[in-house]
Enzyme design. Structure first.
Site, mmCIF file in Angstrom:
data_model
loop_
_atom_site.group_PDB
_atom_site.id
_atom_site.type_symbol
_atom_site.label_atom_id
_atom_site.label_comp_id
_atom_site.label_asym_id
_atom_site.label_seq_id
_atom_site.Cartn_x
_atom_site.Cartn_y
_atom_site.Cartn_z
ATOM 1 N N TRP A 10 35.544 -2.686 -17.705
ATOM 2 C CA TRP A 10 36.127 -3.802 -18.470
ATOM 3 C C TRP A 10 35.718 -5.158 -17.913
ATOM 4 C CZ3 TRP A 10 41.887 -1.963 -19.625
ATOM 5 C CH2 TRP A 10 41.827 -0.769 -20.353
ATOM 6 N N LYS A 11 35.002 -5.152 -16.809
ATOM 7 C CA LYS A 11 34.508 -6.405 -16.196
ATOM 8 C C LYS A 11 35.652 -7.409 -16.059
ATOM 9 C CE LYS A 11 29.904 -5.304 -17.747
ATOM 10 N NZ LYS A 11 28.555 -5.727 -18.036
ATOM 11 N N HIS A 95 27.175 -2.576 -8.827
ATOM 12 C CA HIS A 95 26.830 -3.006 -10.187
ATOM 13 C C HIS A 95 25.836 -4.167 -10.107
ATOM 14 C CE1 HIS A 95 27.155 -4.661 -14.202
ATOM 15 N NE2 HIS A 95 27.609 -3.483 -14.579
ATOM 16 N N GLU A 167 21.498 1.771 -14.754
ATOM 17 C CA GLU A 167 21.754 0.675 -15.687
ATOM 18 C C GLU A 167 20.610 -0.341 -15.595
ATOM 19 O OE1 GLU A 167 26.223 0.332 -16.636
ATOM 20 O OE2 GLU A 167 25.794 -0.939 -14.923
ATOM 21 N N GLY A 173 24.570 -5.817 -21.656
ATOM 22 C CA GLY A 173 25.147 -6.917 -22.425
ATOM 23 C C GLY A 173 24.150 -7.620 -23.334
ATOM 24 N N SER A 213 24.364 -1.510 -22.920
ATOM 25 C CA SER A 213 24.510 -1.569 -24.379
ATOM 26 C C SER A 213 24.753 -0.207 -25.019
ATOM 27 C CB SER A 213 23.310 -2.288 -25.006
ATOM 28 O OG SER A 213 23.257 -3.623 -24.552
ATOM 29 N N GLY A 234 30.159 -1.075 -20.918
ATOM 30 C CA GLY A 234 30.770 -2.384 -20.711
ATOM 31 C C GLY A 234 31.432 -2.875 -21.988
ATOM 32 N N GLY A 235 30.749 -3.751 -22.718
ATOM 33 C CA GLY A 235 31.299 -4.407 -23.907
ATOM 34 C C GLY A 235 32.031 -3.468 -24.864
#
Ligand code: PGA
Length: 251
Positions: A10-11, A95, A167, A173, A213, A234-235
């Site tokens: 969730w950053k 990360h 990653e 992102g 992504s 992520g997003g």
């Protein structure tokens, strides 16, 4: 059999109230998930509350980072003991955003991985090349070097306890996912390097996640690849419907 894992990073998003809401929605929609381990990694401030929200479910809790000491005069840092205390079983380490913005080196990442394991946490150890490195033709050597240095002086028994996440930085992102073939190719490169460093047994048994992504519309193709065992999202992990669909990938 390698474990299938879908982790949501969730950053630096969501207040505690928002985080709890998302966790509660996911708990409801993922009630029947059996063969995939689902991990939520909210910001530190929401770890405790999200942990409470997913109690009595199969969803696991993870942190996005730790410091490599148990306690001490390290203003602003959070220790592995503290994240265990609030219910974490996983922790993302190395990360690319931490490497880039917070100057985390391979040596620091190596220390963090070892400390996490000492505390019984499962590290999700991230590696990945930048666009520049890919264009220069050094993507594979960059990733291999990150794997070697991140796992420096660690034995097979310990390495078997961790999860690796590939990653590519250019895919994070940006909406540019590595094609399933490209991702699978790098996962296979990582497996070969683990096989050289340790054994083919280890390299066949370690879960390697893809991140960058990942979305509901590309997860199925990614998960159909032989060497991809899950995703670090992520997003798309910030939306409960989207993340639920990702968790319920079809192969
Ligand atoms: P993204 O992030 O899914 O938003 O690309 C992935 C990650 O940084 O772990």
């Amino acid at each position: 059999m390698r474990k299938k894992i879908i982790a949501g990073n969730w950053k630096m998003y969501k207040t505690t109230r928002e985080a709890v809401q998302l966790a509660e929605n996911l708990k409801k929609s993922l009630v029947n998930i059996k063969n995939t381990i689902v991990v939520l990694c909210p910001p530190f401030t929401s770890l405790f509350s999200v942990g409470q929200a997913i109690k009595n479910s199969t969803i696991k809790l993870g942190a996005q980072n730790i410091y490599y000491e148990k306690e001490g005069a390290y203003t602003g840092e959070i220790s592995p003991l503290m994240i265990k205390d609030v219910g974490c079983q996983f922790v993302i380490i190395g990360h690319s955003e931490r490497r880039k913005y917070f100057n985390e080196t391979d040596a620091i990442i190596n220390k963090k991985i070892k400390t996490a394991l000492n505390f019984g946490l499962t590290p999700i150890f991230c590696v990945g090349e930048t666009l520049d490195q890919r264009e220069k033709g050094i993507a594979e050597s960059t990733v291999i070097s990150q794997v070697e240095k991140g796992l420096m002086d660690m034995n097979e028994e310990d390495v078997l306890k961790l999860v690796i996440a590939y990653e590519p930085v250019w895919a994070i992102g940006t909406g540019k996912t590595a094609t399933p073939d490209v991702a699978d190719g790098m996962h296979s490169v990582i497996r070969k390097s683990l096989s050289k460093l340790y054994s083919s047994d280890l390299s066949n048994n370690i879960s390697i996640l893809y991140g960058g992504s990942v979305k509901p519309d590309n997860i199925d193709a990614l998960m159909s690849q032989e060497n991809i065992d899950g995703a670090l999202v992520g997003g798309a992990s910030l939306d409960s419907a989207g993340f639920s669909r990702i968790v319920q990938f079809k192969k």
